[in-house]
Motif scaffolding. Structure first.
Motif, PDB file in Angstrom:
ATOM      1  N   ASN A 162      86.103 -35.633  12.574  1.00 41.50           N
ATOM      2  CA  ASN A 162      86.820 -34.389  12.277  1.00 41.50           C
ATOM      3  C   ASN A 162      85.869 -33.366  11.663  1.00 41.50           C
ATOM      4  N   PRO A 163      85.892 -32.134  12.148  1.00 40.92           N
ATOM      5  CA  PRO A 163      84.949 -31.120  11.668  1.00 40.92           C
ATOM      6  C   PRO A 163      85.316 -30.622  10.288  1.00 40.92           C
ATOM      7  N   GLY A 164      84.311 -30.117   9.594  1.00 41.81           N
ATOM      8  CA  GLY A 164      84.562 -29.500   8.298  1.00 41.81           C
ATOM      9  C   GLY A 164      84.825 -28.017   8.452  1.00 41.81           C
ATOM     10  N   ASP A 165      84.691 -27.312   7.363  1.00 41.24           N
ATOM     11  CA  ASP A 165      84.920 -25.867   7.348  1.00 41.24           C
ATOM     12  C   ASP A 165      83.615 -25.169   7.707  1.00 41.24           C
ATOM     13  N   VAL A 166      83.454 -24.853   8.995  1.00 41.96           N
ATOM     14  CA  VAL A 166      82.223 -24.253   9.493  1.00 41.96           C
ATOM     15  C   VAL A 166      82.545 -22.886  10.074  1.00 41.96           C
ATOM     16  N   GLU A 167      81.720 -21.915   9.773  1.00 48.45           N
ATOM     17  CA  GLU A 167      81.949 -20.558  10.287  1.00 48.45           C
ATOM     18  C   GLU A 167      81.618 -20.497  11.770  1.00 48.45           C
ATOM     19  N   CYS A 168      82.483 -19.852  12.543  1.00 46.81           N
ATOM     20  CA  CYS A 168      82.300 -19.746  13.992  1.00 46.81           C
ATOM     21  C   CYS A 168      81.707 -18.382  14.326  1.00 46.81           C
ATOM     22  N   ASP A 169      80.620 -18.384  15.091  1.00 50.80           N
ATOM     23  CA  ASP A 169      79.925 -17.142  15.426  1.00 50.80           C
ATOM     24  C   ASP A 169      80.368 -16.560  16.766  1.00 50.80           C
ATOM     25  N   PHE A 170      81.289 -17.217  17.452  1.00 52.51           N
ATOM     26  CA  PHE A 170      81.758 -16.719  18.744  1.00 52.51           C
ATOM     27  C   PHE A 170      82.980 -15.823  18.538  1.00 52.51           C
ATOM     28  N   GLY A 171      82.890 -14.593  19.023  1.00 52.68           N
ATOM     29  CA  GLY A 171      83.963 -13.629  18.804  1.00 52.68           C
ATOM     30  C   GLY A 171      85.207 -13.877  19.610  1.00 52.68           C
ATOM     31  N   ASP A 172      85.119 -14.718  20.670  1.00 48.81           N
ATOM     32  CA  ASP A 172      86.285 -14.940  21.528  1.00 48.81           C
ATOM     33  C   ASP A 172      86.962 -16.277  21.264  1.00 48.81           C
ATOM     34  N   VAL A 173      86.611 -16.927  20.150  1.00 48.64           N
ATOM     35  CA  VAL A 173      87.204 -18.228  19.805  1.00 48.64           C
ATOM     36  C   VAL A 173      88.204 -18.031  18.676  1.00 48.64           C
ATOM     37  N   ILE A 179      84.563 -26.049  17.905  1.00 51.44           N
ATOM     38  CA  ILE A 179      83.476 -25.314  18.559  1.00 51.44           C
ATOM     39  C   ILE A 179      82.412 -24.927  17.541  1.00 51.44           C
ATOM     40  N   ALA A 180      82.839 -24.509  16.344  1.00 50.38           N
ATOM     41  CA  ALA A 180      81.877 -24.143  15.305  1.00 50.38           C
ATOM     42  C   ALA A 180      81.021 -25.338  14.909  1.00 50.38           C
ATOM     43  N   SER A 181      81.638 -26.514  14.763  1.00 49.26           N
ATOM     44  CA  SER A 181      80.908 -27.722  14.391  1.00 49.26           C
ATOM     45  C   SER A 181      79.929 -28.128  15.484  1.00 49.26           C
ATOM     46  N   ALA A 182      80.383 -28.052  16.748  1.00 46.25           N
ATOM     47  CA  ALA A 182      79.515 -28.426  17.865  1.00 46.25           C
ATOM     48  C   ALA A 182      78.338 -27.466  17.989  1.00 46.25           C
ATOM     49  N   ALA A 183      78.588 -26.177  17.760  1.00 44.24           N
ATOM     50  CA  ALA A 183      77.510 -25.189  17.838  1.00 44.24           C
ATOM     51  C   ALA A 183      76.490 -25.414  16.724  1.00 44.24           C
ATOM     52  N   LYS A 184      76.976 -25.728  15.529  1.00 43.99           N
ATOM     53  CA  LYS A 184      76.090 -25.976  14.388  1.00 43.99           C
ATOM     54  C   LYS A 184      75.151 -27.147  14.673  1.00 43.99           C
TER      55      LYS A 184
END
Length: 563
Positions: free
Chosen positions: A438-449, A457-462
């Motif tokens: 389970n992902p933590g609290d990660v900031e997402c840099d994709f504007g369309d998510v 998605i934020a966790s996978a990108a990180k």
């Protein structure tokens, strides 16, 4: 100022005017404050102009402009929306105003792109006139129905769709139950709003909902709550429809009763109709997040914490057909009571399970277990709740084990739909649950998510597992191709390291994108992926749900899942 107004009116006359999408709400009745809000269509700022009753746009650049303009100002748009509080003044009304106490005002909204001018009208009356409404309602307590049209007009609520669709007799019935009324215009505003909500919910008027979501969160005072946020962002479409259909056409007596039923339905559907319904790992997450609410509803979470293997309980709850929180509670009590694997109770959970959920909802899949003999390998011995897997025997083992692990689930209680394609956000979530937990609290840099897929998605990108299709664009709803899926899996396995060198022997190897060749070759060399027949990999083809299950399951068997 005069030059700005001239430019403004020139823009209005040049472009023409459309019906405004702006909302006008009476925010502070005692101080005559309204709020104007709406969507900005990509603009950075908007200009808001309010004309006094009896005046038009043409009066802005004439000698009458002294009395024409009630308000003019700019507002910055944030996240595609604007919202401005305006204090209305009765000093600039002019001779055309209705007894200088209010009337029908004109609202003009113009974007900074100078390509959009919108116009609408709204009723507004000053506090003295609102005071008269209270007196009239109290004087006509035996005939409140006759006062309702004027009352809602004076309090700027007569133009809303909810008001127009709700029978006035139903509103009157609610108001009669709370009469007499306090001599306070703000309390009267709250009373009129709540009476309208109760009547509208009792009748189930259509405008309470739009696009499967409540339109009246502000009136119910729930828009800033965590439960409302999860209602908007975490429930599936079916879950929202279930909540909506079960909170209308009841015999409510107050707004608090509506809020209580709404909260109970969200607590139910966050378990039974979560997001895209990819497994049951969410159950423990929400039991923890809303532990106080569930305990208050009667859920004995302490007893659950003592059970070593909770998967069967989580699975049963996520698949529940309960229509009320009380029904889910009964099912929960039977499941917890029937479990014999609690500490000190003799015996662990069911052997061969593909992982378990910890208190944070993470899916734990030890390497020893994923490679062990406890896993079902005979497709004929697999029992699934889905009735559409007969023609996809090759995927039953993968679907069965990932389903039990809470990594995937069906599109309904009885259908897996193995031939349906998988979106980029769906596949990313499955991979994250399989290899990261389970992902933590990660900031997402994709504007369309947005919505449920953000943390995955934020966790996978990180971790470098996924990347966008363009700068700042992930395309979450787009279908994932076979070469994209293979690349994501290879990155998840490799944790950012160098790939072992393999060569593919697919006849369409030249069709595989250059960025995907290493990942496809690596998985093919390990025997994790294969072609679709005739020795063709078909890299650009969409990946199906059955194929996604197999590639993730095979990867976990070979390399192990989350630790």
């Amino acid at each position: 100022m005069k030059r700005i107004l001239c430019l403004t009116i020139m823009v209005i006359f040049t472009l023409g005017i459309s019906v405004s999408g702006a909302d006008v709400l009476l925010k502070d009745a005692g101080n005559d404050i309204i709020n104007v809000s709406g969507k900005s269509s990509g603009a950075e700022t908007v200009s808001v102009m309010i004309l006094n009753p009896g005046y038009t746009e043409a009066d802005i650049v004439t000698d009458a402009s002294e009395y024409a303009i009630q308000f003019y100002g700019d507002d910055e748009c944030v996240d595609g929306s604007y919202s401005v509080d305006i204090t209305m003044s009765d000093l600039d009304m002019g001779e055309l105003a209705e007894e200088n106490c209010g009337g029908e005002f004109t609202l003009l909204v113009i974007t900074d792109k100078l390509n959009d001018a919108e116009k609408s009208t709204f009723s507004f009356y000053f506090s003295d006139k609102k005071q008269e409404v209270i007196e009239s309602l109290n004087e006509n307590s035996d005939d409140i129905l006759s006062v309702i049209p004027q009352a809602y007009k004076i309090y700027s609520m007569n133009n809303s769709d909810i008001y127009l669709e709700t029978s006035k007799s139903a509103i009157a019935e609610v108001l009669e139950s709370v009469a007499p009324f306090e001599d306070d215009v703000d309390e009267m505003l709250k009373c009129l709003e709540e009476s309208l909500m109760v009547a509208a919910f009792n009748e189930g008027v259509p405008s309470l909902f739009e696009d499967d979501e409540l339109t009246c969160a502000t009136y119910l005072d729930i828009e800033d709550t965590d439960l409302y946020e999860d209602y908007v962002n975490s429930l599936s479409s079916a879950g929202k429809r279930a909540v909506n259909s079960r909170i209308i056409k009841k015999d409510y007596g107050s707004v608090n009763e509506i809020k209580e039923r709404f909260n109970d339905q969200v607590l139910l559907n966050i378990i039974t109709n979560y997001g895209e319904n990819l497994g049951f790992g969410h159950v423990s997450t929400y039991f923890e997040k809303y532990s106080d609410e569930y305990k208050e509803a009667g859920f004995d979470l302490k007893k659950l914490s003592k059970i070593s293997d909770k998967d069967e309980i989580y699975l049963a709850l996520s698949n529940s057909d309960s229509q009320t929180l009380d029904e889910l509670l009964k099912e929960y009590k039977n499941l917890v009571k029937g479990d014999d694997s609690s500490e000190g109770g003799g015996g662990g959970g069911g052997g061969g399970s593909l992982g378990s959920s910890d208190s944070q909802g993470s899916v734990n899949v030890p390497v020893s277990d994923i490679k062990g003999d406890g896993y079902v390998v005979n497709p004929d011995a697999i029992v699934l709740p889905f009735n559409d897997m007969e023609n996809t025997v090759w995927a039953k083992e993968a679907v069965s084990n990932l389903y039990k692990a809470g990594i995937i689930s069906g599109k309904s209680k009885t259908e897996f739909v193995p031939s349906d394609v998988v979106t980029r956000e769906e596949f990313t979530k499955m991979v994250v649950l399989a290899f990261l937990g389970n992902p933590g609290d990660v900031e997402c840099d994709f504007g369309d998510v947005s919505g449920w897929s953000v943390p995955y998605i934020a966790s996978a990108a990180k971790e470098g597992i996924v990347s966008g299709v363009a700068d700042g664009i992930f395309n979450p709803k787009g279908n994932i191709s076979r070469e994209q899926a293979a690349t994501i899996i290879a990155r998840a396995i490799n944790k950012g390291g160098e790939f072992e060198e393999y060569k593919t022997n697919f006849d369409d190897n030249t069709s595989i994108s250059s960025w995907a060749k290493e990942g496809v070759a690596f998985l093919a060399g390990k025997g994790i992926v294969s072609g679709r027949g005739n020795n063709l990999f078909c890299p650009a083809d969409n990946m199906t749900r059955a194929e996604a299950a197999v590639i993730i399951y095979n990867s976990m068997k070979f390399f192990g899942g989350v630790k």
